[in-house]
Design an enzyme around this catalytic site. Sequence first.
Site, PDB file in Angstrom:
ATOM      1  N   ASN A 269     -22.617  17.641  -2.831  1.00  0.00           N
ATOM      2  CA  ASN A 269     -21.463  16.921  -3.359  1.00  0.00           C
ATOM      3  C   ASN A 269     -20.910  17.702  -4.549  1.00  0.00           C
ATOM      4  OD1 ASN A 269     -22.517  15.886  -5.981  1.00  0.00           O
ATOM      5  ND2 ASN A 269     -23.902  14.689  -4.677  1.00  0.00           N
TER       6      ASN A 269
ATOM      7  N   ASN B 182     -29.610   4.675  -0.964  1.00  0.00           N
ATOM      8  CA  ASN B 182     -29.338   5.267   0.346  1.00  0.00           C
ATOM      9  C   ASN B 182     -30.482   5.077   1.328  1.00  0.00           C
ATOM     10  OD1 ASN B 182     -28.103   7.833  -1.712  1.00  0.00           O
ATOM     11  ND2 ASN B 182     -26.804   6.355  -0.671  1.00  0.00           N
TER      12      ASN B 182
ATOM     13  N   HIS C  77     -19.503   8.410  -1.953  1.00  0.00           N
ATOM     14  CA  HIS C  77     -20.086   7.152  -1.493  1.00  0.00           C
ATOM     15  C   HIS C  77     -19.255   5.993  -2.027  1.00  0.00           C
ATOM     16  CE1 HIS C  77     -24.458   8.709  -0.751  1.00  0.00           C
ATOM     17  NE2 HIS C  77     -23.814   8.575   0.393  1.00  0.00           N
TER      18      HIS C  77
ATOM     19  N   ARG D 201     -31.285  15.698   3.232  1.00  0.00           N
ATOM     20  CA  ARG D 201     -31.820  14.366   2.923  1.00  0.00           C
ATOM     21  C   ARG D 201     -32.437  13.662   4.134  1.00  0.00           C
ATOM     22  NH1 ARG D 201     -28.774  10.492  -1.114  1.00  0.00           N
ATOM     23  NH2 ARG D 201     -30.925   9.735  -1.107  1.00  0.00           N
TER      24      ARG D 201
ATOM     25  N   CYS E  91     -26.872   4.042  -7.697  1.00  0.00           N
ATOM     26  CA  CYS E  91     -27.515   4.974  -6.769  1.00  0.00           C
ATOM     27  C   CYS E  91     -29.030   4.942  -6.880  1.00  0.00           C
ATOM     28  CB  CYS E  91     -27.028   6.402  -7.037  1.00  0.00           C
ATOM     29  SG  CYS E  91     -25.314   6.702  -6.598  1.00  0.00           S
TER      30      CYS E  91
ATOM     31  N   ARG F 241     -19.647  10.583   4.023  1.00  0.00           N
ATOM     32  CA  ARG F 241     -21.057  10.551   4.429  1.00  0.00           C
ATOM     33  C   ARG F 241     -21.312   9.631   5.623  1.00  0.00           C
ATOM     34  NH1 ARG F 241     -24.613  12.265   0.476  1.00  0.00           N
ATOM     35  NH2 ARG F 241     -23.694  13.965  -0.729  1.00  0.00           N
TER      36      ARG F 241
ATOM     37  N   ASN G 265      33.263  18.855   8.614  1.00  0.00           N
ATOM     38  CA  ASN G 265      34.666  19.086   8.258  1.00  0.00           C
ATOM     39  C   ASN G 265      34.826  20.381   7.466  1.00  0.00           C
ATOM     40  OD1 ASN G 265      37.443  17.768   8.076  1.00  0.00           O
ATOM     41  ND2 ASN G 265      37.026  18.076   5.907  1.00  0.00           N
ATOM     42  N   ALA G 266      33.831  20.697   6.627  1.00  0.00           N
ATOM     43  CA  ALA G 266      33.972  21.796   5.667  1.00  0.00           C
ATOM     44  C   ALA G 266      34.095  23.153   6.340  1.00  0.00           C
ATOM     45  CB  ALA G 266      32.797  21.795   4.697  1.00  0.00           C
TER      46      ALA G 266
ATOM     47  N   ASP H 189      37.190  16.053   2.121  1.00  0.00           N
ATOM     48  CA  ASP H 189      38.617  15.963   1.820  1.00  0.00           C
ATOM     49  C   ASP H 189      39.377  15.905   3.138  1.00  0.00           C
ATOM     50  OD1 ASP H 189      38.464  16.105  -0.994  1.00  0.00           O
ATOM     51  OD2 ASP H 189      38.180  18.280  -0.885  1.00  0.00           O
TER      52      ASP H 189
ATOM     53  N   ASP I  96     -34.039  13.846  -3.771  1.00  0.00           N
ATOM     54  CA  ASP I  96     -33.065  12.754  -3.819  1.00  0.00           C
ATOM     55  C   ASP I  96     -33.640  11.422  -3.353  1.00  0.00           C
ATOM     56  OD1 ASP I  96     -31.124  14.303  -4.892  1.00  0.00           O
ATOM     57  OD2 ASP I  96     -29.973  14.593  -3.059  1.00  0.00           O
TER      58      ASP I  96
END
Length: 701
Positions: free
Chosen positions: A22, A71, A168, A90, A264, A139, A524-525, A603, A65
Amino acid sequence: MSASIRFLMCSPHHYDVDYVINPWMEGNIHKSSRDRALEQWQGLYQIIADHATVDLIKPQPGWPDLVFTANAGLVLGDTVVLSRFFHPERQGEEPHFKTWFEEQGFTVHELPKDLPFEGAGDALFDREGRYLWAGYGFRSELDSHPYLAEWLDVEVLSLRLMDERFYHLDTCFCPLTDGYLLYYPPAFDSYSNRLIELRVPPEKRIIVDEPDAINFACNAVNINRIVIMNRASDSLKQQLAHVGFQVLETPLDEFLKAGGAAKCLTLRVTEPVLTEKFATVAYESRTIKLEGHLLDSGLINRALDVITDGGGSFQVLNFELGVQRQSTSRAEVRVSAPSHSIMEEILSQLIDLGAIANPREDQDVDTEVVVKDGVGPDDFYVTTIYPTEVRVNGDWIRLQGQRMDGAIVIGDTAEGAIARCCLLRDLKEGDRVVVGVDGIRTVRKADARDQRSSQEFSFMGAGVSSERRVELVVEQIAWELQKIRSQNGKVVVTAGPVVIHTGGGVHLSRLIREGYVQALLGGNAIAVHDIEQSLMGTSLGMDMQRGISVRGGHRHHLKAINIIRRAGSIAAAVEQGILTSGIFYDCVRHNVDFSLAGSIRDDGPLPDTHMDLIAAQADYARLITGADMILMLSTMLHSIGVGNMTPAGVKMVCVDINPAVVTKLSDRGSVESVGVVTDVGLFLSLLVQQLDKLNVPQAVR
């Protein structure tokens, strides 16, 4: 202390930042102090233990972790849905958490191995127990949410995460007691924010600013009226105190290095089960099929991007790779979306890419009857530039009058059903209009491996000589023009007044005289400036030969308009010998149809200019019909309008000195377009020179 509330935690004896999965971990490999981490963890443990019961799972070497127990899974009553970690780093934690849950007597549900779901990190119960907020995007997969609804018998509300810092749900979203919510709205897409606003009343939404969000203020542990977090600003603490919450801060910066904080580091394992049953999820899944040179053309990547960018998720069920250079590939993809409306939008875009429903899901189109002229049903299908077929009575029939941004009307004839493209304003009461996306497919050419992709040729580009790059694309366009003329094809030019200002008028006139142009579209122009130049030698009062302004020249365009109005029309001025040169003179003399669409700034206007824009659009569409190529010369609005009317298969060349104009046109969705970023006068000069090289001009008609 509330003994009825229990949390699971894990000591950080083996905690470290050993890898990067991360953004918070980047630059922090092995930079965390284990002693300080232990001290901070103990501080959090003690605060929670003073207000609830804390269970511990044994730390395991090699799994740093494991300390982030949120988790481990998602618990409700005596049932747990075990996590399936997205990252291999993990995945080894899963058996340790499973063993702990089984030893505690939980019923353990396990998701399929290829379906990521990261527990209470991405699934948070409303503290009133009414529903489950479930995140996806980084995740956890959206496809896991139906399992949660079924196994936990709870209503699931899916939220899509958009900011990778908040990977998360619990990093940016914290339901609180009595229906309050602490959250950071920029972490979510617009649909998710709308869903949150529909479920949580304004007075109970506590919005966190970015400084608090990046200190993980939302990654908090809520025990009744206590909110435990890493750090909070004074203003946030005041907001929470105002609605009756006490904030307890405890430093957790060592764990922030790994992308975690208070929430966490904990898993609430006592979530009460309500007696009511809520097993629902606003979730839809469909299967689509793609065929073509999926890898070489990038089609498979574009399709999968459409799904994820649109808020859905996918699973590739089958992929058959073409074994030879000319062989096509086939893919079968299951598409999931958090709501019917999002699924419809995703499928509409996939149909534009050529996807079709899996044959097992083939069904006829759905239709609704128009009840008011000019008003379609709410869910009417919007057409694109690509040839489209619809399934009626089991048969696929081709849509007539294909164009962008129309509706599909189904009718009956003696020969059978027909489908036609119809503008919204042209719908009539009683018309049967296609709704939804079922029974629709676009017919796309297989993307050849050697097919030249759309590209922009920048006159000032780097690398190969910029002038040579323009010359190369001009050579290709000249060759196409010569070929179309030899086959009695049709070229339509859409041009703006810049053609005159840059000296390109003489070259466009020559293209008309020599049979390369069959229709001219503009405003027109361009006609006014062309006629002014022809009659008075100026354009907007500038002498085109000397490049200087002429005294009184600012009135010349009005004088030119007045002369044509007196004659009655441009053609009448030619017949009367008043207009003797110029683009529109050559159009009249060589029977090249032209159409002028007016605007609020015009015009005059000239008597030939359509000031009824609906009539102008219809006239444009008439002249575009059957075109093989359209040259768009420095007129953004007219070019985009023409692009919307033009079906796929017509080659389009957009020339403008402004790269943004070229890009905007290419964004309209045509894969047949080439953009040339250069001066339009120079482009036309090079084009006629190249045509001279290719062949001797045909006799004037």
